[in-house]
Design a protein around this motif. Structure first.
Motif, PDB file in Angstrom:
ATOM      1  N   SER A  87      19.131  -3.169 -23.194  1.00  0.00           N
ATOM      2  CA  SER A  87      19.807  -1.937 -22.647  1.00  0.00           C
ATOM      3  C   SER A  87      20.724  -1.093 -23.531  1.00  0.00           C
ATOM      4  O   SER A  87      20.627   0.030 -23.439  1.00  0.00           O
ATOM      5  CB  SER A  87      20.869  -2.323 -21.496  1.00  0.00           C
ATOM      6  N   GLN A  88      21.129  -1.642 -24.684  1.00  0.00           N
ATOM      7  CA  GLN A  88      21.818  -0.992 -25.732  1.00  0.00           C
ATOM      8  C   GLN A  88      20.818  -0.455 -26.525  1.00  0.00           C
ATOM      9  O   GLN A  88      20.943   0.793 -27.275  1.00  0.00           O
ATOM     10  CB  GLN A  88      22.537  -2.093 -26.674  1.00  0.00           C
ATOM     11  N   LEU A 168      29.930  -1.877 -23.463  1.00  0.00           N
ATOM     12  CA  LEU A 168      28.907  -3.147 -23.727  1.00  0.00           C
ATOM     13  C   LEU A 168      29.856  -4.364 -23.197  1.00  0.00           C
ATOM     14  O   LEU A 168      29.306  -5.244 -22.417  1.00  0.00           O
ATOM     15  CB  LEU A 168      28.643  -2.985 -25.131  1.00  0.00           C
TER      16      LEU A 168
END
Length: 335
Positions: A87-88, A168
């Motif tokens: 996702s990052q 995050l």
């Protein structure tokens, strides 16, 4: 000195309030994410009892405990770090990976249907059997954990999408909470379901009147309930697998399959009184049908590959046997 101490205490209090607010935020976000994944939790709860159907009662809870540990390990050690990293840095990969998992679920469900229709294969080695009992239990648990991996991945990715705007560290904390909450919920419910017959037997043997009657009812009903849940588990694999695939192709830009489902749902949504139920049923049936079609294709390919490999292996064995016989003939003394 007193003023400095008071300032320090004020700073500590402010930090404590900030930490409490962060915990509240994580809890609230985890609650929202868990609610979004509730449908998959129902499927996971329906699938798992199939793996302890026919198992010795003494081994039901140990098996569920081992599956639960495997599920939590799946979520925390594999799925969570991978989902966060993807996702990052590579968010576009999440959908194709989920679709691979959905295809595997569809394959498993379709294979169970094939076995039920043809009567070939698929019979689990009884875990309670004396011969090879430990190995059979290990295979059964492994199969359950592999299926759980796909369902857990969907739970975590759905939850991740719900909190994608968080930082995050917050995403990581929220997903840890979701992983723990979902694992306890699913396998706690599964444990209750599979042990209800033992509870009923205890009530029937140690109580009188209504309690004993309730116990006898539980004992009589639970085999049927577990049998139904076994069927529901297979349907759930097809349903979830098809749903993952439909959502995936829509996100990848191929919109018409999802649009067809949406139009079918809209057609029944306005039915008075039962519109919501019919909408859910239509979406579920279409997703299950997609799962059956995709799963049947994969089952056919897998069976074909096994057949071809089996033919090659038989030919290789025959060739090796013929060469051995020829060598023996060469070595035989002349008459």
């Amino acid at each position: 000195m007193a003023g400095g101490l008071a300032a320090l205490l004020d700073d500590i209090a402010a930090l404590a309030k900030l930490a409490a607010a962060s915990v509240d935020d994580v809890g609230a976000a985890a609650g929202r994410a868990s609610a979004k994944a509730a449908g998959v939790v129902i499927d996971d709860t329906a699938v798992t009892p199939r793996y302890v159907t026919g198992v010795s009662p003494q081994r039901e809870l140990p098996i569920i405990w081992r599956i639960a540990r495997g599920s939590l390990r799946n979520k925390l050690l594999f799925i969570l770090p991978a989902a966060l990293l993807l996702s990052q840095f590579l968010p576009w990969l999440l959908t194709p990976i989920l679709m691979v998992g959905g295809t595997y679920l569809a394959f498993e469900g379709a294979e169970k249907l094939w076995e039920a229709v043809t009567g070939h294969g698929g019979k689990e080695v009884p875990v309670a059997a004396e011969e090879d009992g430990a190995a059979a239990e290990k295979r059964l648990i492994g199969a359950a954990i592999r299926t759980d991996f796909i369902l857990s991945a969907e739970i975590m990715v759905i939850s991740l999408n719900e909190v994608a705007d968080e930082g995050l560290a917050s995403r990581a904390a929220i997903l840890v909470v979701v992983a723990l909450l979902m694992t306890v919920l699913v396998y706690g419910v599964v444990a209750v379901i599979v042990k209800m017959d033992d509870v009923g037997l205890r009530l029937a043997q140690t109580r009188f009147g209504a309690s004993a009657a309730l116990g006898r009812g539980l004992v009589a009903a639970m085999p049927k309930v577990l049998s139904v849940l076994s069927v529901v588990g297979v349907v759930a694999m097809l349903w979830v697998g098809g749903h993952i695939l439909l959502s995936g192709v829509d996100e990848l830009g191929w919109h018409w399959p999802h649009d067809v489902v949406h139009h079918l749902e809209e057609a029944v949504h306005g039915v008075a009184g039962v519109g919501g139920v019919l909408t859910w049923l239509v979406g579920t049936l279409v997703a299950a049908l997609v799962g059956v079609i995709v799963g049947a294709v994969v089952v056919g390919v897998v069976h074909l590959v096994h057949h071809v490999r089996g033919g090659h292996d038989e030919a290789h064995d025959e060739a090796a046997h013929g060469e051995g016989a020829h060598d023996e003939g060469d070595a035989a003394p002349a008459p």
